[in-house]
Design a protein around this motif. Sequence first.
Motif, short mmCIF file in Angstrom:
data_model
loop_
_atom_site.label_atom_id
_atom_site.label_comp_id
_atom_site.label_asym_id
_atom_site.label_seq_id
_atom_site.Cartn_x
_atom_site.Cartn_y
_atom_site.Cartn_z
N HIS A 1 0.88 -0.93 0.21
CA HIS A 1 0.10 0.22 -0.17
C HIS A 1 0.56 1.43 -0.34
CE1 HIS A 1 -4.83 -1.44 0.19
NE2 HIS A 1 -3.82 -2.05 1.24
N PHE A 2 1.64 1.46 1.00
CA PHE A 2 3.32 2.24 0.71
C PHE A 2 3.99 2.82 0.00
CE2 PHE A 2 1.52 2.34 5.70
CZ PHE A 2 0.16 3.24 5.13
N THR A 3 4.06 1.67 -1.03
CA THR A 3 4.75 1.74 -2.18
C THR A 3 4.19 2.20 -3.04
OG1 THR A 3 5.82 -0.25 -2.26
CG2 THR A 3 5.96 0.72 -4.33
N VAL A 4 2.75 2.86 -3.51
CA VAL A 4 2.43 3.23 -4.42
C VAL A 4 1.85 4.79 -2.97
CG1 VAL A 4 -0.09 3.82 -5.21
CG2 VAL A 4 0.51 1.32 -4.99
N SER A 5 1.78 4.64 -1.98
CA SER A 5 1.31 5.64 -1.43
C SER A 5 -0.05 7.01 -1.90
CB SER A 5 3.07 6.70 -1.11
OG SER A 5 2.87 7.60 0.31
N GLY A 6 -0.02 7.78 -1.39
CA GLY A 6 -0.26 9.70 -1.86
C GLY A 6 -1.96 9.17 -1.83
N ASP A 7 -3.41 9.82 -2.37
CA ASP A 7 -4.16 9.78 -2.09
C ASP A 7 -5.32 9.32 -3.18
OD1 ASP A 7 -6.97 10.61 -1.07
OD2 ASP A 7 -6.40 12.38 -1.78
N PRO A 8 -5.92 7.51 -3.21
CA PRO A 8 -6.39 7.24 -1.82
C PRO A 8 -5.29 5.83 -1.82
CG PRO A 8 -7.81 6.58 -3.61
CD PRO A 8 -6.67 7.10 -4.09
N ALA A 9 -4.89 5.62 -2.18
CA ALA A 9 -3.71 4.48 -1.31
C ALA A 9 -3.21 4.56 -0.19
CB ALA A 9 -2.88 4.34 -2.99
N GLY A 10 -3.16 5.34 -0.40
CA GLY A 10 -2.19 5.82 1.01
C GLY A 10 -2.71 5.69 2.63
N ASP A 11 -4.30 5.58 2.31
CA ASP A 11 -5.75 5.81 3.50
C ASP A 11 -6.17 4.60 3.28
OD1 ASP A 11 -8.71 5.93 4.45
OD2 ASP A 11 -7.89 8.14 3.74
N PHE A 12 -6.64 4.46 4.62
CA PHE A 12 -6.52 2.66 5.33
C PHE A 12 -7.84 2.05 4.75
CE2 PHE A 12 -7.46 -0.57 8.83
CZ PHE A 12 -6.03 -1.86 9.01
N TYR A 13 -8.47 3.17 5.09
CA TYR A 13 -10.02 3.22 4.53
C TYR A 13 -10.95 3.24 2.87
CZ TYR A 13 -11.29 2.83 9.56
OH TYR A 13 -11.56 3.15 10.95
N VAL A 14 -10.25 4.01 2.61
CA VAL A 14 -10.13 4.42 1.15
C VAL A 14 -9.21 3.72 -0.37
CG1 VAL A 14 -11.08 6.12 0.04
CG2 VAL A 14 -10.96 6.27 2.16
N SER A 15 -7.84 3.11 0.52
CA SER A 15 -6.74 2.54 -0.73
C SER A 15 -7.97 1.58 -1.61
CB SER A 15 -6.65 1.45 0.23
OG SER A 15 -7.21 1.01 0.98
N PRO A 16 -9.19 1.28 -2.01
CA PRO A 16 -9.50 1.15 -3.10
C PRO A 16 -9.92 1.60 -3.98
CG PRO A 16 -10.93 -0.52 -0.89
CD PRO A 16 -9.85 0.73 -0.69
#
Length: 407
Positions: free
Chosen positions: A312-327
Amino acid sequence: MRTSGLYRLVGVAVAFFPLSIATSYNSFADDPKLKEDKLKLDALQQKSLHNILKNLDAEEEALTKAGKVANCTRENLSLRIEFGSMETEDRKAYTDAVTCLQSKKANTPESVSTGAKSRFDDFIVTHILQTPFVHYSGTFLGWHRWYLWVYEQALRDECDYEGPFPYWDWPKWAHAPQDSPIFNGDEFSMGGNGERIPNNTGIRPLLPWKKLGGGAIPIPPGFGGGCVQTGPFNNMVVNLGPVTLTNVTGPDGGLGHNPRCLKRDVGPIMAMIATNYTAVLETFKHSAISEYQTFLQGAPGSGGGGVHGGGHFTVSGDPAGDFYVSPGDPVFYLHHSQIDRLYTMWQGLDPETRQWSLAGTNTMLDEPPSANTTLDDTLDLKYSGGGTVRMRDIMSTTKGPFCYIYV
């Protein structure tokens, strides 16, 4: 090469030296230990696949003798394939199908979420609402397996996708994920990195759970940080969230309408630390499901997010870095396809004891306290689709509604 306990330390240290670390990624890729561990992983994959196919053949033979027809056989298996190994036309067809899903009207009613504007958003709403029950819980691996499959069926049934479902083999590209076929930004990619932001310091996602350490975790910057401007999702609009990005919360707790661009900050630092071949191999040293799924996610309080958080945090940013909204970032599904691949491999290495193993309760870190997850518990993805399913029906990729393997 360990993942546990490193995120906070590395986030503080390398935020000041991203370029010096980045210049060493080519030598990292040539590390003899990583090459050795890759060979070990390849051997485990072959052993696991052999066991899966052997059991599949045995089940078909037993059903045939009983006068019944097997639902899943070698002849009708679907293959899940590493994204960069797919034919370019299949990659393009896949991203076209995702774009199609983003164009279709949401099933989620406004009484649940005013921000859900598409069928793609239906899946994000489900993840936002169910996150407290499907991470660090007994349902983590099974729930995400089912979630992926329902998403795949939506691409096929609603957007006519006919190719293989992809996964992201993180260690293959750990030394330079931004240059991989996934993120290189050409028409056959999953879209490019975000626009380069000068003096980018990365993100600090919140972990508002005391058992996970609480507070914000500094994630080292990649080579982007801004809006994605190349590839299939260069004009994509993110409608939902954020929820756990520092000091930023979308309307209605992330469920309201908050249109903005897709942001990514892809780079090698998190990948080299958390999702290299050695880190992935380490997951297979855990034979009990309780230890295995905890190591995948990162031990609570360790400051590490395991290979799961690392992707997840290799992509990071928004929304990938958000625990809830990463999809909300389409690459989420490739990342979790890799998680399911590792889970499938782990099960296949000892199917007699691992196929039906569960551990944990039905809430995140048992907060609030809840019952232990059982094979008779049911999952319901609500407006994403799929109906209800029992845990026992999703414990194998060749049983129940499933008939697929990873190659």
